[in-house]
Scaffold this motif. Structure first.
Motif, PDB file in Angstrom:
ATOM      1  N   LEU A  58       4.240  -3.787  -6.501  1.00  0.00           N
ATOM      2  CA  LEU A  58       3.016  -3.643  -5.712  1.00  0.00           C
ATOM      3  C   LEU A  58       2.134  -2.509  -6.221  1.00  0.00           C
ATOM      4  O   LEU A  58       0.909  -2.644  -6.341  1.00  0.00           O
ATOM      5  CB  LEU A  58       3.406  -3.425  -4.247  1.00  0.00           C
ATOM      6  N   GLN A 101       6.051  -8.966  -0.429  1.00  0.00           N
ATOM      7  CA  GLN A 101       5.047  -9.906   0.068  1.00  0.00           C
ATOM      8  C   GLN A 101       4.823 -10.990  -0.976  1.00  0.00           C
ATOM      9  O   GLN A 101       4.907 -10.739  -2.189  1.00  0.00           O
ATOM     10  CB  GLN A 101       3.727  -9.185   0.332  1.00  0.00           C
ATOM     11  N   TRP A 150      -4.739  -7.054   0.880  1.00  0.00           N
ATOM     12  CA  TRP A 150      -5.132  -5.640   0.921  1.00  0.00           C
ATOM     13  C   TRP A 150      -5.775  -5.261   2.255  1.00  0.00           C
ATOM     14  O   TRP A 150      -5.596  -4.137   2.733  1.00  0.00           O
ATOM     15  CB  TRP A 150      -6.124  -5.326  -0.196  1.00  0.00           C
ATOM     16  N   TYR A 152      -1.134  -5.582   4.137  1.00  0.00           N
ATOM     17  CA  TYR A 152      -0.724  -4.431   3.328  1.00  0.00           C
ATOM     18  C   TYR A 152      -0.293  -3.263   4.201  1.00  0.00           C
ATOM     19  O   TYR A 152       0.661  -2.547   3.873  1.00  0.00           O
ATOM     20  CB  TYR A 152      -1.855  -3.982   2.403  1.00  0.00           C
ATOM     21  N   ARG A 205       3.021  -1.304   3.844  1.00  0.00           N
ATOM     22  CA  ARG A 205       2.966   0.130   3.519  1.00  0.00           C
ATOM     23  C   ARG A 205       3.831   0.940   4.480  1.00  0.00           C
ATOM     24  O   ARG A 205       4.587   1.833   4.062  1.00  0.00           O
ATOM     25  CB  ARG A 205       1.515   0.612   3.587  1.00  0.00           C
ATOM     26  N   TRP A 248       1.786   5.465  -1.620  1.00  0.00           N
ATOM     27  CA  TRP A 248       1.359   4.423  -0.688  1.00  0.00           C
ATOM     28  C   TRP A 248      -0.007   4.805  -0.110  1.00  0.00           C
ATOM     29  O   TRP A 248      -0.108   5.322   0.983  1.00  0.00           O
ATOM     30  CB  TRP A 248       2.390   4.219   0.422  1.00  0.00           C
ATOM     31  N   PRO A 257      -5.886   0.800  -0.665  1.00  0.00           N
ATOM     32  CA  PRO A 257      -5.348   0.248  -1.920  1.00  0.00           C
ATOM     33  C   PRO A 257      -6.434  -0.330  -2.824  1.00  0.00           C
ATOM     34  O   PRO A 257      -6.213  -0.497  -4.025  1.00  0.00           O
ATOM     35  CB  PRO A 257      -4.395  -0.841  -1.435  1.00  0.00           C
TER      36      PRO A 257
END
Length: 259
Positions: A179, A211, A220, A224, A228, A240, A244
């Motif tokens: 990721l 994912q 995103w 996400y 995260r 993290w 993103p």
């Protein structure tokens, strides 16, 4: 009656022939010269230099019997076959069918020329099956270049890593990538000239799937944050970011990247 007498009195009825056949127990082609009087074998000798076309025919017969899947495909050749199967799935009129049934039907055409001098199943390991498959492309060198464009073997991600693509499912090729290596990548990468989005398997730092998505932008901006939250607890030394979409793609830990 002695053998010599048999040879003398029944000479017109004695049949001499060369037999080149596949010996399954030995796993190789055998070639012998036999002299027979009916069912009686008078002489059985090894044939040192059988015709190459007879050797190839016997080996092709063994391959038909065992099936294409039994061939000693290298990893690279197997991946190439999957890439070709993907392109046939998307563009059936322009790319060859490389299914088991199709390859068996055209065995002499694509594989026969590569079997010169091959006499055993073990020796098949030196055959370049990938190059043999590429010989099926009607467009020659130009189509080979098109293969690299439409179904690349690898994809470069924002960190510069070149990740191998998985075309095992011709309807849904996969990019499995950590990721953190795709932070900042807004849209799902595609193949087949933009026609097919890759199925992204977004992995944790431990290379476990976090994912699966074919819509990276949506990931995103939605799920996400749940991912995260979970991964921050399991991998606290890793990066993290809250955003993103604008974050730097990285390999390794925050410390390794000066974050």
């Amino acid at each position: 009656m002695s053998k010599a007498e048999l040879e003398q009195y029944f000479e017109p009825q004695i049949d001499t022939r060369e037999e080149v056949r596949w010996d399954e127990a030995a796993g190789r082609v055998t070639a012998r010269r036999l002299r027979r009087l009916g069912a009686l074998v008078l002489a059985d000798t090894t044939l040192p230099n059988p015709a190459p076309e007879l050797l190839t025919a016997a080996l092709l017969g063994a391959i038909r019997e065992g099936g294409v899947a039994r061939l000693p495909w290298s990893e690279a050749a197997a991946q190439l076959r999957e890439r070709l199967a993907f392109l046939h799935h998307i563009f059936p009129e322009n790319w060859p069918d490389v299914s088991d049934a199709a390859l068996l039907e055209s065995l002499e055409e694509w594989l026969g020329p590569y079997l010169t001098g091959v006499k055993s199943w073990a020796e098949l390991g030196r055959v370049d099956f990938g190059e043999a498959l590429l010989g099926l492309l009607p467009g020659g060198w130009g189509q080979r270049q098109e293969l690299e464009r439409l179904a690349p073997a690898h994809l470069e991600v924002p960190t510069g890593s070149r990740i191998r693509l998985d075309y095992a499912d011709p309807a849904a090729p996969v990019l499995a990538v950590r990721l953190q290596e795709v932070f900042g990548l807004l849209d799902t990468p595609t193949v087949a000239g933009g026609r097919v989005p890759l199925t992204l398997h977004l992995l944790s730092p431990g290379y476990r799937p976090a994912q699966v998505t074919r819509d990276l932008r949506s990931f995103w901006t939605s799920s996400y944050f749940e991912v995260r939250k979970e991964l921050r607890g399991r991998y606290p030394k890793h990066y993290w970011p809250e955003n993103p979409l604008e974050a730097q793609a990285i390999r390794g830990t925050k410390k390794q990247n000066g974050l």
